[in-house]
Design a protein around this motif. Structure first.
Motif, PDB file in Angstrom:
ATOM      1  N   SER A  12       2.117  -1.518  -2.717  1.00 48.46           N
ATOM      2  CA  SER A  12       1.045  -0.582  -3.057  1.00 48.46           C
ATOM      3  C   SER A  12       0.684  -0.691  -4.527  1.00 48.46           C
ATOM      4  O   SER A  12       1.544  -0.838  -5.390  1.00 48.46           O
ATOM      5  CB  SER A  12       1.490   0.852  -2.732  1.00 48.46           C
ATOM      6  N   GLN A  30      -2.352  -3.986   5.333  1.00 56.13           N
ATOM      7  CA  GLN A  30      -3.074  -2.753   5.005  1.00 56.13           C
ATOM      8  C   GLN A  30      -3.140  -1.821   6.220  1.00 56.13           C
ATOM      9  O   GLN A  30      -3.069  -0.600   6.076  1.00 56.13           O
ATOM     10  CB  GLN A  30      -4.485  -3.080   4.514  1.00 56.13           C
ATOM     11  N   LYS A  89      -3.966   2.377   4.507  1.00 62.25           N
ATOM     12  CA  LYS A  89      -4.654   2.624   3.247  1.00 62.25           C
ATOM     13  C   LYS A  89      -6.163   2.492   3.419  1.00 62.25           C
ATOM     14  O   LYS A  89      -6.653   1.574   4.087  1.00 62.25           O
ATOM     15  CB  LYS A  89      -4.180   1.631   2.178  1.00 62.25           C
ATOM     16  N   GLU A 134      -7.136  -1.111  -2.642  1.00 63.40           N
ATOM     17  CA  GLU A 134      -6.735   0.158  -2.041  1.00 63.40           C
ATOM     18  C   GLU A 134      -7.341   1.318  -2.823  1.00 63.40           C
ATOM     19  O   GLU A 134      -7.621   1.204  -4.013  1.00 63.40           O
ATOM     20  CB  GLU A 134      -5.211   0.307  -2.056  1.00 63.40           C
TER      21      GLU A 134
END
Length: 345
Positions: free
Chosen positions: A20, A169, A174, A232
């Motif tokens: 992340s 993802q 996200k 993201e």
């Protein structure tokens, strides 16, 4: 470190955190996240051992493609206050993008050996297609295997590198800010997507999700080869309300607007061609023979009239004739008139 179910789940959760690009993950926060996701407390020592395990896998794989002796798997000197935080120095280090470790490969081979016992059962015939794909994907096959079987694929497909990244993802749930450039646009533009599903069709990959921005609100799909980049966001992903196993039942391909409804299409085939259509259906979910046709060369399908339907029908050339409905006949007539213009003498 035994490869049990809890271990694998911890590694997956930690990997999501480290990949992340938002937030800082200290040992304490990682412990809280593991507790929230797994329902029980994980000790600080166990988390540290898991981090060392992940670092070892990534370093081993990096060493196979680089001559550098030391690798910075995690961002050095990253702190949240006075506490050390962990983040991959490169988001592509996520385990979903890594090659199999030796132990992972051995486990996969053992799993295939167990599943192979069921290959002769009628209800497990799908294994015959699954095994070759797994073996070739992870280099588990005999060295002469590629000379025995081939699959339709496009090695030069531009969007292929994004498949693994976007799959990660989907796992991390996200919301994405995607820079997208359609073929008919000179410039790219941003799309805010809640990603839900990846689908391959006609040797191309498509990302399905909820678009929620000023340009459009609703379910949409994006061709991976038109995605220029993505990042993201900190937004909370909206819950996926779609049963993807059923979503494609009323369509050929990937194109469907939210208000599109399936219609019944009647198709008359050449007697020689109908045999191929029956063994390889145009639309397996709804295709059936028209019992009213004594020649048994007419089929009925219920599909959304999208561009993939017309591309499929055109691929049969003169071997198919649309009987009904009129709107499909008219669209095919338009295509036919253009073709006539192409080949006028």
């Amino acid at each position: 470190m035994p490869p049990n179910k809890n271990f694998q789940r911890r590694i997956t959760i930690l990997d999501e955190c480290f990949a992340s690009r938002t937030g800082l993950f200290t040992l304490e926060r990682l412990g809280d996240i593991l507790y929230e996701r797994m329902g029980f407390t994980i000790s600080r020592r166990t988390i540290q051992n898991d981090i060392d395990y992940i670092r070892g896998i990534i370093e081993e794989n990096l060493s196979k493609t680089s001559s550098i002796d030391e690798f910075t798997v995690f961002v050095p000197k990253l702190f949240d206050g006075k506490k050390t935080a962990f983040r991959y120095s490169d988001a592509d280090y996520a385990l979903g993008n890594q090659l199999l470790s030796k132990s992972d490969q051995e486990q996969l081979e053992e799993t295939l050996a167990i599943l192979s016992r069921y290959r002769n059962r009628a209800d497990f015939d799908w294994l015959d297609a699954l095994f070759p794909r797994i073996e070739t994907s992870f280099n588990l096959a005999h060295e002469d295997y590629n000379g025995l079987i081939s699959y339709q694929s496009n090695r030069d497909y531009v969007g292929q590198p994004l498949v693994g990244k976007l799959y990660n993802q989907l796992l991390r749930k996200k919301v994405l800010k995607i820079s997208y450039k359609p073929f008919d646009n000179l410039d790219s533009y941003l799309r805010i997507i809640h990603p839900y599903h990846l689908k391959q069709y006609n040797n191309r990959w498509f990302l399905f999700g909820l678009q929620d921005d000023e340009n459009y609100k609703g379910i949409t799909n994006l061709a991976l080869d038109r995605i220029q980049d993505f990042t993201e966001t900190n937004e909370n992903i909206k819950k996926d309300q779609i049963e993807w196993g059923d979503y494609f039942d009323d369509m050929i391909g990937v194109s469907k607007n939210e208000d599109d409804k399936p219609i019944q299409v009647k198709l008359k085939f050449d007697k020689k061609r109908i045999k191929y259509v029956l063994t390889k259906p145009i639309h397996g979910a709804t295709q059936k023979l028209d019992v009213a046709d004594s020649d048994k060369s007419t089929i009925l399908i219920e599909v959304v009239p999208n561009r993939e339907l017309y591309q499929t029908l055109l691929s049969f050339g003169k071997d198919v004739r649309v009987i009904e409905p009129d709107l499909v006949k008219e669209e095919m007539r338009k295509h036919a008139m253009v073709l006539i213009e192409y080949y006028k003498i």
